[in-house]
Design an enzyme around this catalytic site. Sequence first.
Site, PDB file in Angstrom:
ATOM      1  N   CYS A 151       0.892  -1.220   0.094  1.00  0.00           N
ATOM      2  CA  CYS A 151      -0.047   0.064  -0.054  1.00  0.00           C
ATOM      3  C   CYS A 151       0.803   1.345  -0.202  1.00  0.00           C
ATOM      4  O   CYS A 151       1.753   1.270   0.458  1.00  0.00           O
ATOM      5  CB  CYS A 151      -1.001  -0.021   1.078  1.00  0.00           C
ATOM      6  N   HIS A 179       4.096  -7.823  13.559  1.00  0.00           N
ATOM      7  CA  HIS A 179       3.372  -7.546  12.598  1.00  0.00           C
ATOM      8  C   HIS A 179       4.128  -7.477  11.429  1.00  0.00           C
ATOM      9  O   HIS A 179       5.158  -6.672  11.689  1.00  0.00           O
ATOM     10  CB  HIS A 179       2.419  -6.257  12.914  1.00  0.00           C
ATOM     11  N   GLU A 181       3.931  -5.549   8.706  1.00  0.00           N
ATOM     12  CA  GLU A 181       4.192  -4.108   8.480  1.00  0.00           C
ATOM     13  C   GLU A 181       5.372  -3.557   8.979  1.00  0.00           C
ATOM     14  O   GLU A 181       6.119  -2.848   8.689  1.00  0.00           O
ATOM     15  CB  GLU A 181       2.874  -3.322   8.377  1.00  0.00           C
ATOM     16  N   CYS A 282      -2.647   5.784   8.290  1.00  0.00           N
ATOM     17  CA  CYS A 282      -3.286   6.097   7.139  1.00  0.00           C
ATOM     18  C   CYS A 282      -4.698   6.712   7.147  1.00  0.00           C
ATOM     19  O   CYS A 282      -5.260   6.463   8.235  1.00  0.00           O
ATOM     20  CB  CYS A 282      -3.341   4.956   6.187  1.00  0.00           C
ATOM     21  N   SER A 312      -6.365  -8.886  12.893  1.00  0.00           N
ATOM     22  CA  SER A 312      -6.246  -7.718  12.242  1.00  0.00           C
ATOM     23  C   SER A 312      -6.203  -6.397  13.277  1.00  0.00           C
ATOM     24  O   SER A 312      -6.982  -6.396  13.948  1.00  0.00           O
ATOM     25  CB  SER A 312      -7.537  -7.314  11.284  1.00  0.00           C
ATOM     26  N   ASN A 314      -6.056  -2.937  12.642  1.00  0.00           N
ATOM     27  CA  ASN A 314      -7.163  -2.102  12.736  1.00  0.00           C
ATOM     28  C   ASN A 314      -8.442  -2.439  13.092  1.00  0.00           C
ATOM     29  O   ASN A 314      -9.137  -1.745  13.771  1.00  0.00           O
ATOM     30  CB  ASN A 314      -7.024  -1.450  11.186  1.00  0.00           C
ATOM     31  N   SER A 375     -10.048  -4.689   6.060  1.00  0.00           N
ATOM     32  CA  SER A 375      -9.764  -6.039   5.409  1.00  0.00           C
ATOM     33  C   SER A 375     -10.808  -6.813   5.279  1.00  0.00           C
ATOM     34  O   SER A 375     -10.732  -8.076   4.758  1.00  0.00           O
ATOM     35  CB  SER A 375      -8.752  -6.760   5.818  1.00  0.00           C
TER      36      SER A 375
HETATM   37  S1  SF4 Z   1      -5.546   0.090   6.067  1.00  0.00           S
HETATM   38 FE1  SF4 Z   1      -5.536   0.078   3.750  1.00  0.00          FE
HETATM   39  S2  SF4 Z   1      -5.265   2.206   2.899  1.00  0.00           S
HETATM   40 FE2  SF4 Z   1      -4.458   2.036   5.331  1.00  0.00          FE
HETATM   41  S3  SF4 Z   1      -2.167   1.282   5.130  1.00  0.00           S
HETATM   42 FE3  SF4 Z   1      -3.403  -0.717   5.384  1.00  0.00          FE
HETATM   43  S4  SF4 Z   1      -3.802  -1.206   3.284  1.00  0.00           S
HETATM   44 FE4  SF4 Z   1      -2.923   0.824   3.120  1.00  0.00          FE
END
Ligand code: SF4
Length: 395
Positions: A151, A179, A181, A282, A312, A314, A375
């Site tokens: 992303c 994680h 990322e 983000c 997940s 988020n 997601s």
């Molecule tokens: S939540 Fe979606 S837009 Fe935000 S960094 Fe992750 S993949 Fe990218």
Amino acid sequence: MEKSENSKSERHGFGMKQEITPVLAQTYRSELVEKIKTNRYEWEIGRVRFRLAKEFGFCPGVDRAVDLAYETRAKFPEKRIFITNEIIHNPTVNRKLIEMGIRFLKGPYQGETGIEDIRKDDAVLIPAFGMTLEELKHLNEKGCLLVDTTCGSVIAVWKRVEQYARDGFTAVIHGKYDHEETRATCSRAGRYVVVWDKKEAECLCGYILRGGPREDFFGMFRDRSSEGFDPDRDLLRVGCANQTTMLSRESIEIANSIRNVMIAKYGEAELAKHFRHFDTICSSTQDRQDAVQKLLSEARPDFAVVIGGYNSSNTTHLLEICLTEGVKAYHVKDAGCFRSGEEIEHKPLGAQTPVLERGWLSEGKITVGITAGASTPDRLIEEVILKISQIANGA
Ligand code: SF4
């Protein structure tokens, strides 16, 4: 994307939109969710009133990653196609990729092939979270086709920590150390330390302000700092960054606490020499957090349902917002979690595994708040709504 001479990489797709759009629509979109959106994000059926957050589910980064995976399969029906880890943290989407013959090199869906077995004529998908520089170098040397779905918001964080490193600043990364990322970000940061929450940030701030004992510092951060990390040397100049999906309020508080100790230690006039901060949450994550906050403040539901993979980040933060607002909330991965009118499977905040709970559904009219992580496809949200309605209304 970083390239070597051996790599062939693709970030923009293969012109197969026409072929994949109907398949994606059939698999992930939902007419019911579209209908609810046009009805001011509300739907009443029988004794249940559903209220949806105004922002939820698939974000642009996830949309793009899933599109690229489907395009790659459509373009190369004969090729061996791999993905380095989960494309996104959603079990339904990952299982769909397996059904399409895409194999996982690592993670919970790992198949028999490892990264060392990749051949020149294979295609390898890089997930939305990105991958570490070491893995990227390894794949580049293989000379395979790399389809990079990382992303843009994640790449923006990498640019930030690379700049810190060039300027001699240590990256303080608010995120979960293991994680994907954050691992990818650490690999680009040079010197770094990863901070999970405000309690850990307090410990870091204490060391910046007062120094030692070093054992206390390493007791907390040994596994979460770069090799050879020396807190007496490496905490003199720090730049803050975050995993893109953290709770934004907490990220800002952590950055402010580090900023304040730098001022206390060096004075306001010297701050720029010792501290940098750029918010790297983000906008899609922020929008989903703001929307659930608004949903709860406008009219309190009897309970909220937060839909998304159990790993997940988020999605977990959306649950945290509901609980902080004092609203009963259940983090579920799919409609199957609603076992009956009595029993629900859900993952409480901070728990390692889901639990079974009884008595989630009360008598009489109820209002259910619904949100979903970045997601989670709309189709899954539809299935959850229909299952709750079916159980509550007995139809
Ligand atoms: S939540 Fe979606 S837009 Fe935000 S960094 Fe992750 S993949 Fe990218």
